[in-house]
Design an enzyme around this catalytic site. Structure first.
Site, PDB file in Angstrom:
ATOM      1  N   ALA A  25      36.421  33.581  37.822  1.00  0.00           N
ATOM      2  CA  ALA A  25      37.568  34.098  37.071  1.00  0.00           C
ATOM      3  C   ALA A  25      38.388  34.956  38.022  1.00  0.00           C
ATOM      4  O   ALA A  25      37.961  36.037  38.418  1.00  0.00           O
ATOM      5  CB  ALA A  25      37.089  34.924  35.881  1.00  0.00           C
ATOM      6  N   MET A  26      39.556  34.466  38.421  1.00  0.00           N
ATOM      7  CA  MET A  26      40.374  35.127  39.442  1.00  0.00           C
ATOM      8  C   MET A  26      41.606  35.795  38.822  1.00  0.00           C
ATOM      9  O   MET A  26      42.480  35.116  38.298  1.00  0.00           O
ATOM     10  CB  MET A  26      40.803  34.116  40.507  1.00  0.00           C
ATOM     11  CG  MET A  26      39.650  33.474  41.254  1.00  0.00           C
ATOM     12  SD  MET A  26      40.209  32.308  42.531  1.00  0.00           S
ATOM     13  CE  MET A  26      40.924  33.448  43.741  1.00  0.00           C
ATOM     14  N   GLY A  28      43.636  37.666  40.602  1.00  0.00           N
ATOM     15  CA  GLY A  28      44.640  37.855  41.645  1.00  0.00           C
ATOM     16  C   GLY A  28      44.449  39.153  42.397  1.00  0.00           C
ATOM     17  O   GLY A  28      45.146  39.425  43.378  1.00  0.00           O
ATOM     18  N   GLY A  29      43.500  39.966  41.964  1.00  0.00           N
ATOM     19  CA  GLY A  29      43.191  41.216  42.652  1.00  0.00           C
ATOM     20  C   GLY A  29      42.168  41.009  43.750  1.00  0.00           C
ATOM     21  O   GLY A  29      41.626  39.915  43.934  1.00  0.00           O
ATOM     22  N   ASP A  31      39.073  42.210  44.068  1.00  0.00           N
ATOM     23  CA  ASP A  31      37.672  42.051  43.670  1.00  0.00           C
ATOM     24  C   ASP A  31      37.302  40.593  43.405  1.00  0.00           C
ATOM     25  O   ASP A  31      36.375  40.049  44.011  1.00  0.00           O
ATOM     26  CB  ASP A  31      37.366  42.909  42.436  1.00  0.00           C
ATOM     27  CG  ASP A  31      37.566  44.394  42.703  1.00  0.00           C
ATOM     28  OD1 ASP A  31      37.280  44.832  43.822  1.00  0.00           O
ATOM     29  OD2 ASP A  31      38.008  45.101  41.785  1.00  0.00           O
ATOM     30  N   SER A  32      38.029  39.952  42.491  1.00  0.00           N
ATOM     31  CA  SER A  32      37.696  38.561  42.159  1.00  0.00           C
ATOM     32  C   SER A  32      38.023  37.621  43.323  1.00  0.00           C
ATOM     33  O   SER A  32      37.355  36.595  43.509  1.00  0.00           O
ATOM     34  CB  SER A  32      38.429  38.114  40.891  1.00  0.00           C
ATOM     35  OG  SER A  32      39.827  38.273  41.025  1.00  0.00           O
ATOM     36  N   LEU A  51      43.926  33.203  34.376  1.00  0.00           N
ATOM     37  CA  LEU A  51      44.487  33.151  33.030  1.00  0.00           C
ATOM     38  C   LEU A  51      45.879  33.762  33.009  1.00  0.00           C
ATOM     39  O   LEU A  51      46.078  34.872  33.506  1.00  0.00           O
ATOM     40  CB  LEU A  51      43.588  33.916  32.051  1.00  0.00           C
ATOM     41  CG  LEU A  51      42.134  33.476  31.970  1.00  0.00           C
ATOM     42  CD1 LEU A  51      41.410  34.298  30.912  1.00  0.00           C
ATOM     43  CD2 LEU A  51      42.035  31.993  31.666  1.00  0.00           C
ATOM     44  N   CYS A 119      39.238  41.887  25.405  1.00  0.00           N
ATOM     45  CA  CYS A 119      39.647  40.799  26.284  1.00  0.00           C
ATOM     46  C   CYS A 119      38.423  40.155  26.941  1.00  0.00           C
ATOM     47  O   CYS A 119      38.300  38.928  26.981  1.00  0.00           O
ATOM     48  CB  CYS A 119      40.607  41.319  27.351  1.00  0.00           C
ATOM     49  SG  CYS A 119      41.235  40.030  28.452  1.00  0.00           S
ATOM     50  N   GLY A 143      34.651  39.444  39.189  1.00  0.00           N
ATOM     51  CA  GLY A 143      34.693  40.551  40.131  1.00  0.00           C
ATOM     52  C   GLY A 143      34.353  41.888  39.514  1.00  0.00           C
ATOM     53  O   GLY A 143      34.648  42.938  40.097  1.00  0.00           O
ATOM     54  N   CYS A 216      46.810  46.043  30.970  1.00  0.00           N
ATOM     55  CA  CYS A 216      47.719  45.097  31.625  1.00  0.00           C
ATOM     56  C   CYS A 216      49.041  44.900  30.896  1.00  0.00           C
ATOM     57  O   CYS A 216      50.064  44.667  31.529  1.00  0.00           O
ATOM     58  CB  CYS A 216      47.022  43.755  31.840  1.00  0.00           C
ATOM     59  SG  CYS A 216      46.603  42.857  30.333  1.00  0.00           S
TER      60      CYS A 216
END
Length: 380
Positions: A25-26, A28-29, A31-32, A51, A119, A143, A216
């Site tokens: 599960a990415m 975009g940060g 960590d992931s 997502l 979430c 992440g 977010c």
């Protein structure tokens, strides 16, 4: 383990990494992205999934927020650079129905919700996890800073090695079935600096990307502005009342206040500092009082997710430590089950500002294991 037993790979499967498919599960940060890059470098069959959770052209989106447009671009770049497939899934409707609408309604009801938990519970670890299964993945990795350890009765959830990064408060509702499928490769790291060092080692474009802040879909932490956008006309004026009955002033809507708030009350010239001690939504009243009125030792909790080995109702009392806010250290407490999903939590020492809508997360008194948690559902 018998000598002839197959060796487990780093994700716990008795087969080579190349034959182990993992959906990451990415967001975009960093960590992931590090999780995906590290697993790809170890030879795993990695599939990145990002997502899209809300309309990126809308006023709700903001720069630097999780899952905003730039984050999708960054996740795609990482996948391209590391040579694994990447998909973007449109979850806007699911996210609005499962998270944003409840956030708005909960806030209008005088609670202080934690949408990040919902979430994880209703989107990432439910719909996305099912998508991972549909892709024939052996597991899904994220992440998050939390640890999954094998115990006598199966996988257990444990706090991250780095207490400053620990995200267990936001993951208490992870079920045993989900935990069997999930992996958290960063939970054992001792600091965020280690994560960034791994990002630099893999040459990731996000190595120096700042962490996302706030919720977010809430620009600059301004909850009230978002509620007014989602529920036009919801902010109705009313009275600010002292707990002794005195009317001290007027407000422009209960949604502008939270339990425990001291600053920005809009009342001056008083000899004592006052705090929001109650939000009376029906009467459109904000009730204020001295700090000691915020103290409580008894917390009603419902929608409990229990992760202990024995059945929750098998004992009259469970000695634990609990967190009632993500930023506070655990406090010693006793849980008294009422049913499988409802209980009364008694703190051994009083806590201030316990608020409906927040989570109450249970921890072992000795050790790092998370035993579950639930939702605080009414005032003290």
């Amino acid at each position: 383990m018998p000598l002839d037993a197959p060796k487990l790979n780093s994700l716990g499967f008795a087969k080579p990494p190349s034959e182990t498919r993992v959906v990451v599960a990415m967001s975009g940060g960093v960590d992931s992205s590090v999780v995906a890059a590290q697993l790809a470098s170890e030879g795993y069959d990695v599939v990145g999934v990002t997502l899209q959770l809300y309309d990126h052209g809308a006023a709700l989106a903001k720069k630097g927020a999780c899952c905003a447009g730039i984050d999708i671009h960054d996740a795609r770049r990482v996948a391209e650079d590391m040579g694994f497939p990447h998909y973007v899934l449109d979850y806007e409707n699911i996210f609005r129905d499962a998270v944003i609408d409840e956030f708005a309604d909960s806030y209008l009801g005088g609670a202080t919700p934690v949408p990040c938990i919902r979430c994880n519970e209703r989107v990432k670890f439910k719909d996305l996890l099912e998508t991972a299964r549909d892709l024939d993945a052996d597991c899904m990795a994220t992440g998050h800073y939390i640890q999954r350890k094998m115990g006598a009765a199966g996988p257990e959830l444990h706090s991250a090695a780095d207490a400053a990064r620990d995200q267990s408060y936001f993951l208490f509702s992870t079920t045993p079935e989900q935990l069997a499928y999930l992996r958290f490769p960063l939970g054992h790291l001792s600091s965020k600096a280690e994560t960034r060092a791994l990002a630099a080692r893999h040459g990731l474009v996000v190595a120096d990307k700042p962490d996302s802040q706030d919720i977010c879909f809430v620009p600059d932490g301004n909850y009230a502005a978002v509620i007014e956008k989602l529920r036009p006309g919801a902010a109705e004026p009313g009275e600010i009342v002292h707990a002794d009955g005195r009317v001290l002033g007027r407000h422009e809507g209960v949604i502008h206040y939270t339990i425990g708030q001291r600053r920005g009350l809009g009342i001056g010239g008083l000899s004592e500092p006052l705090y929001v001690v109650k939000l009376d939504v029906e009467a459109k009243r904000v009730v204020v009082g001295p700090k000691e009125m915020l103290s409580t030792r008894t917390i009603p909790v419902r929608e409990i997710n229990w992760l202990g080995d024995a059945r929750f109702t098998s004992r009259e009392e469970w000695p634990v430590s609990v967190k009632v806010r993500s930023t506070r250290p655990p406090r010693e407490a006793v849980i008294r089950p009422i049913s499988d999903t409802e209980a009364e939590v008694e703190l051994l020492s009083p806590e201030e500002g316990v608020s409906p809508g927040q989570a109450c997360v249970f921890y072992e008194t000795e050790g790092s294991r998370i035993l579950g948690g639930g939702w605080i559902w009414r005032g003290h």
